[in-house]
Design a protein around this motif. Sequence first.
Motif, PDB file in Angstrom:
ATOM      1  N   GLY A  85       0.591  -1.201   0.333  1.00 12.60           N
ATOM      2  CA  GLY A  85      -0.091  -0.023   0.114  1.00 12.60           C
ATOM      3  C   GLY A  85       0.830   1.420   0.362  1.00 12.60           C
ATOM      4  O   GLY A  85       0.312   2.376  -0.004  1.00 12.60           O
ATOM      5  N   ARG A  92      -0.020   0.747  -7.935  1.00 16.19           N
ATOM      6  CA  ARG A  92      -0.843  -0.866  -7.588  1.00 16.19           C
ATOM      7  C   ARG A  92      -0.987  -1.295  -8.968  1.00 16.19           C
ATOM      8  O   ARG A  92       0.018  -0.538  -9.828  1.00 16.19           O
ATOM      9  N   ALA A 116       4.613  -7.557  -4.809  1.00 16.63           N
ATOM     10  CA  ALA A 116       4.297  -6.911  -3.894  1.00 16.63           C
ATOM     11  C   ALA A 116       5.229  -6.779  -2.290  1.00 16.63           C
ATOM     12  O   ALA A 116       4.790  -5.907  -1.135  1.00 16.63           O
ATOM     13  N   VAL A 162       3.600  -3.109  -3.446  1.00 20.82           N
ATOM     14  CA  VAL A 162       2.708  -2.669  -4.654  1.00 20.82           C
ATOM     15  C   VAL A 162       1.450  -2.986  -4.294  1.00 20.82           C
ATOM     16  O   VAL A 162       1.301  -4.565  -3.552  1.00 20.82           O
ATOM     17  N   LYS A 163       0.214  -2.855  -4.750  1.00 15.96           N
ATOM     18  CA  LYS A 163      -1.012  -3.690  -4.280  1.00 15.96           C
ATOM     19  C   LYS A 163      -1.320  -4.127  -5.746  1.00 15.96           C
ATOM     20  O   LYS A 163      -1.301  -3.903  -7.020  1.00 15.96           O
ATOM     21  N   ILE A 164      -1.376  -5.800  -5.583  1.00 18.99           N
ATOM     22  CA  ILE A 164      -1.293  -6.021  -6.850  1.00 18.99           C
ATOM     23  C   ILE A 164      -3.137  -7.284  -7.470  1.00 18.99           C
ATOM     24  O   ILE A 164      -3.461  -7.543  -5.960  1.00 18.99           O
ATOM     25  N   ASP A 165      -3.160  -6.355  -8.002  1.00 14.60           N
ATOM     26  CA  ASP A 165      -4.633  -7.147  -8.742  1.00 14.60           C
ATOM     27  C   ASP A 165      -4.527  -8.447  -9.538  1.00 14.60           C
ATOM     28  O   ASP A 165      -3.438  -7.475 -10.462  1.00 14.60           O
ATOM     29  N   HIS A 183      -4.711  -5.841   2.651  1.00 12.75           N
ATOM     30  CA  HIS A 183      -5.012  -6.319   0.530  1.00 12.75           C
ATOM     31  C   HIS A 183      -6.015  -6.718   0.275  1.00 12.75           C
ATOM     32  O   HIS A 183      -5.778  -7.811   0.300  1.00 12.75           O
ATOM     33  N   PRO A 185      -7.653  -8.422  -2.479  1.00 11.34           N
ATOM     34  CA  PRO A 185      -6.776  -7.973  -4.454  1.00 11.34           C
ATOM     35  C   PRO A 185      -8.514  -8.829  -5.315  1.00 11.34           C
ATOM     36  O   PRO A 185      -8.491  -9.030  -4.410  1.00 11.34           O
ATOM     37  N   SER A 197      -6.027   3.054 -13.649  1.00  8.24           N
ATOM     38  CA  SER A 197      -6.136   2.474 -12.770  1.00  8.24           C
ATOM     39  C   SER A 197      -4.709   1.766 -12.076  1.00  8.24           C
ATOM     40  O   SER A 197      -4.967   1.408 -10.892  1.00  8.24           O
ATOM     41  N   TYR A 198      -4.332   1.364 -12.988  1.00  8.79           N
ATOM     42  CA  TYR A 198      -2.895   1.363 -12.077  1.00  8.79           C
ATOM     43  C   TYR A 198      -1.772   1.608 -13.129  1.00  8.79           C
ATOM     44  O   TYR A 198      -2.073   2.818 -13.313  1.00  8.79           O
TER      45      TYR A 198
END
Length: 478
Positions: A171, A175, A194, A198-201, A231, A233, A275-276
């Motif tokens: 966070g 992202r 991560a 980093v926030k991972i999706d 997080h 995801p 968004s990323y």
Amino acid sequence: MSYKYLITVSGELPLKSWRSRPRFYRTLIKNISEVLREYGSTNYSFKIIDAKIFLESDVDVLEDLSKVFGVMKVGEVDLINFSDLRDLVSKVGEHATSLVTGKKFAVRVKRFGTHPFTSLDVAKELGAFLKPYSAGVDLENPEVEINIEIRGPIAYFYKRLITGVGGLPIGTEGRALSLFSGGIDSPVAAWLTAKRGVKIDFLHFFMGSPSATRLAFTVAKTLTYNWFYGHNPRFYLVDLTNALDYIRTDVKWEFRQVVLKTLMYHLASKIAAGSYDAVVTGESIGQTSSQTLANLSAAQAVSGLQLPVLRPIVGLDKEEIVSISKKIGTYETSVMVGEPCSIAPSRVRTKVTVEELRSEFMKLPEDLVIKTLKTLRVLEVRTSSLDDVVPDKTVVIEYIPEDAVVIDLRDLDAYLEWHYPGALHYENINLEGLRDKTLVLYCDRGNRSYIEALRLREKGFKAYSFIGGAESLKRRLT
């Protein structure tokens, strides 16, 4: 019962500027709080002591604290107030005597603040106090280490001490969208990214195998619950089966694998836009034909992907990647995912040019990307189940009906080496003559057979894909 922990944060955190440092500590404490809530803690408190974090909790979370990104070391401690060196040695000795009895030991001391003694003084005096109870002092290979940290008038006696994962708190660094097959490489790439805060999706492409997609989602859950504290995801699921059909029919054999990668990049760019901050891939230079420098460069150029592409395992050997996969707990599931079936299993170009690739990529229908993106589904990893993930299950089958005609979709060499008893090779059949039969198709792992079964269904055939493919069939016969 109260548990007390002294947490050593990653060495980078105290070195941050005075403006940004509080944000890193706040994020780390927030992520640790999630661990506590998951274990049902209702009474906990934090205190920053110099560069460390002191935590008091009503639940034991030592092992999980070591998996929070940003934690370098964590220990369960007893707090010992003392007045002088003799008092310190006596009180610590009471705690440590039972630990060293009959064993070789070493004393490790760290000291902060002003005292009328040194760290070495403490080690010598405490060592002399404990030696009669032990099997002797061994500073090189002790059976037991007695760790003490002295801060002002308080000594922190480590009852248990373990190494943490390090890195930066999730966070703190934006992202990223991870292209995620669930195989060995992509989870390692996601985990390493991560680890840097980093926030991972996850972006997963369904390529015909429900079992592979279920396994990929299982791996995503493993990463989320074991490592991604702080997080929740997203798991983006895109059905690529229609696109694969066009690639097989419209694109030259030697370009198919690179065109597939280019399409994945392009779809990722559409989903990530706005968004990323980056896209993450599990590519390692030269590991496969589509991962040569020339092919990676051409694929990114043709795809139009403008975001930074992070490739954290780009310089690692397969053995190194497997080692990390085992360490983070994803290997056993990832190894069952396998690779997509036979887009181009051989004779793949390893040095395509941008012009050549663009020419092949343009053969795909103009509306293919729009139609593919309409299949997009977004799930939350923490709250979604496997039943939410798996596409149309009516096409797959786990047994061979007695009256079924079994069809092998693999290449002829693989068929001649081994095939299911009585199975026909797809190149040597007249489909129209089998219209009134139940057809069970299989390939290597179930991807291509799923697509072919869907296509035959559209033509009126009663067709199924055998789940798990030839590998699963072999296991059932042994």
